[in-house]
Design a protein around this motif. Structure first.
Motif, PDB file in Angstrom:
ATOM      1  N   ILE A 112      35.120  36.936  47.101  1.00 35.40           N
ATOM      2  CA  ILE A 112      35.869  37.120  48.341  1.00 35.40           C
ATOM      3  C   ILE A 112      34.891  37.412  49.464  1.00 35.40           C
ATOM      4  N   LEU A 154      44.886  36.345  35.746  1.00 33.37           N
ATOM      5  CA  LEU A 154      44.286  35.828  36.968  1.00 33.37           C
ATOM      6  C   LEU A 154      42.782  35.604  36.846  1.00 33.37           C
ATOM      7  N   GLN A 169      51.728  37.595  42.493  1.00 32.11           N
ATOM      8  CA  GLN A 169      50.694  37.073  41.622  1.00 32.11           C
ATOM      9  C   GLN A 169      51.217  36.800  40.212  1.00 32.11           C
ATOM     10  N   ALA A 181      39.759  35.677  39.645  1.00 39.08           N
ATOM     11  CA  ALA A 181      39.433  36.015  41.028  1.00 39.08           C
ATOM     12  C   ALA A 181      38.022  35.548  41.351  1.00 39.08           C
ATOM     13  N   TYR A 184      36.908  28.347  44.219  1.00 40.77           N
ATOM     14  CA  TYR A 184      37.650  29.592  44.032  1.00 40.77           C
ATOM     15  C   TYR A 184      37.300  30.650  45.069  1.00 40.77           C
ATOM     16  N   ALA A 240      49.788  40.000  46.525  1.00 39.98           N
ATOM     17  CA  ALA A 240      48.514  39.954  47.249  1.00 39.98           C
ATOM     18  C   ALA A 240      48.726  39.368  48.644  1.00 39.98           C
ATOM     19  N   THR A 276      32.865  38.343  40.342  1.00 35.93           N
ATOM     20  CA  THR A 276      34.111  37.652  40.046  1.00 35.93           C
ATOM     21  C   THR A 276      34.813  38.362  38.889  1.00 35.93           C
ATOM     22  N   ASP A 321      37.603  33.036  47.956  1.00 39.02           N
ATOM     23  CA  ASP A 321      38.752  33.701  48.590  1.00 39.02           C
ATOM     24  C   ASP A 321      40.074  33.309  47.939  1.00 39.02           C
ATOM     25  N   LYS A 322      40.027  33.110  46.612  1.00 34.01           N
ATOM     26  CA  LYS A 322      41.242  32.760  45.883  1.00 34.01           C
ATOM     27  C   LYS A 322      41.396  33.608  44.625  1.00 34.01           C
ATOM     28  N   ILE A 323      42.656  33.908  44.307  1.00 35.67           N
ATOM     29  CA  ILE A 323      43.010  34.529  43.032  1.00 35.67           C
ATOM     30  C   ILE A 323      44.018  33.583  42.400  1.00 35.67           C
TER      31      ILE A 323
END
Length: 265
Positions: free
Chosen positions: A70, A65, A61, A67, A105, A52, A40, A107-109
């Motif tokens: 993923i 951030l 974005q 992240a 979180y 993104a 991460t 698959d999220k940014i």
């Protein structure tokens, strides 16, 4: 694009994988593919922000951030000159340090400034405006060494060690035995601390191992398939395509891009 990897203080190796920076004076938009690597990140853009494409649509974005893990590849595109630095954290570190539920979180940014975590606001204030590589390392080391004093214990430490030491090839049975819990409890812990199941996370680490084998230049494709634990060539190709969207024979392993910078450790 200039990529820089910075080692954290030796006392932080259980929490931090590395610090990294990227810089480019070229404002022309360029699309980059990002591939899962099992870590991460906390990312700060002191240059132009990025766009993104994670779930099929391009989104602008925020400058700062978080992240999460993923599970698949996605795309980034610069909107101008690049100036970024980040903290690449060990898999469970965001939960240990900030009590975050990493399942939220996956698959999220997300916008770091919108998170109700005071310690992250302090981090931004300490590192921005950007004052150079040496200053950044000093500030980050000091910040995380202080934060480490209140970090919670990682209940997945031995399990993650087995995953990394086996290059993602340990069985779920072996992982539960090391963890000392049942499979369902292990799933719950991974959901909270990692965001992915132990089986899927192991797949990512095994996939990453391919890049280490290729970088060593000591093995041919047949040996790489065997050493990375795939049943046969078709199984290997399916997994490689799942994480990169490309056939391994057409992937540019030597190209200087974001994906290879993160995967070629």
């Amino acid at each position: 694009m200039k990529f820089i990897r910075i080692a954290p203080h030796s006392s932080l190796t259980e929490l931090i994988e590395c610090y990294w920076m990227m810089q480019s004076d070229d404002p022309i938009p360029r699309i980059e593919k990002i591939i899962p690597d099992g870590f991460t990140e906390l990312i700060f853009n002191y240059g132009s922000v990025y766009k993104a494409k994670i779930n099929g649509e391009w989104e602008l974005q925020n400058p700062n951030l978080l992240a999460g893990q993923i599970s698949n590849y996605f795309y980034l595109e610069n909107t101008g000159q690049t100036g970024s630095f980040a903290i690449k954290l060990k898999p469970a570190a965001l939960t240990q340090l900030f009590n975050l539920n990493m399942d939220q979180y996956l698959d999220k940014i997300v916008n770091l400034d919108a998170l109700p975590v005071p310690q992250l606001t302090v981090l931004k204030e300490k590192t921005l405006p950007f004052k150079g590589e040496q200053h950044l390392k000093m500030v980050l080391d000091d910040y995380f060494m202080e934060l480490n004093k209140s970090a919670t214990k990682n209940p997945l430490a031995t399990t993650l060690d087995l995953i990394f030491n086996s290059n993602g090839m340990a069985s779920v049975t072996a992982l539960t035995a090391v963890a000392g819990v049942g499979e369902r409890q292990l799933e719950r812990l991974f959901k909270k601390y990692i965001g992915l199941s132990p089986k899927y996370y192991s797949r990512i680490i095994r996939f990453n191992y391919i890049f280490q084998l290729i970088k060593s230049k000591k093995s041919n494709w047949t040996e790489i398939i065997y050493q990375s634990g795939y049943y046969d060539q078709s199984h290997f190709i399916r997994n490689f395509k799942a994480f990169t969207g490309e056939d391994p024979s057409s992937y540019f392993f030597e190209e200087k891009n974001m994906a290879n910078f993160f995967l070629n450790k």
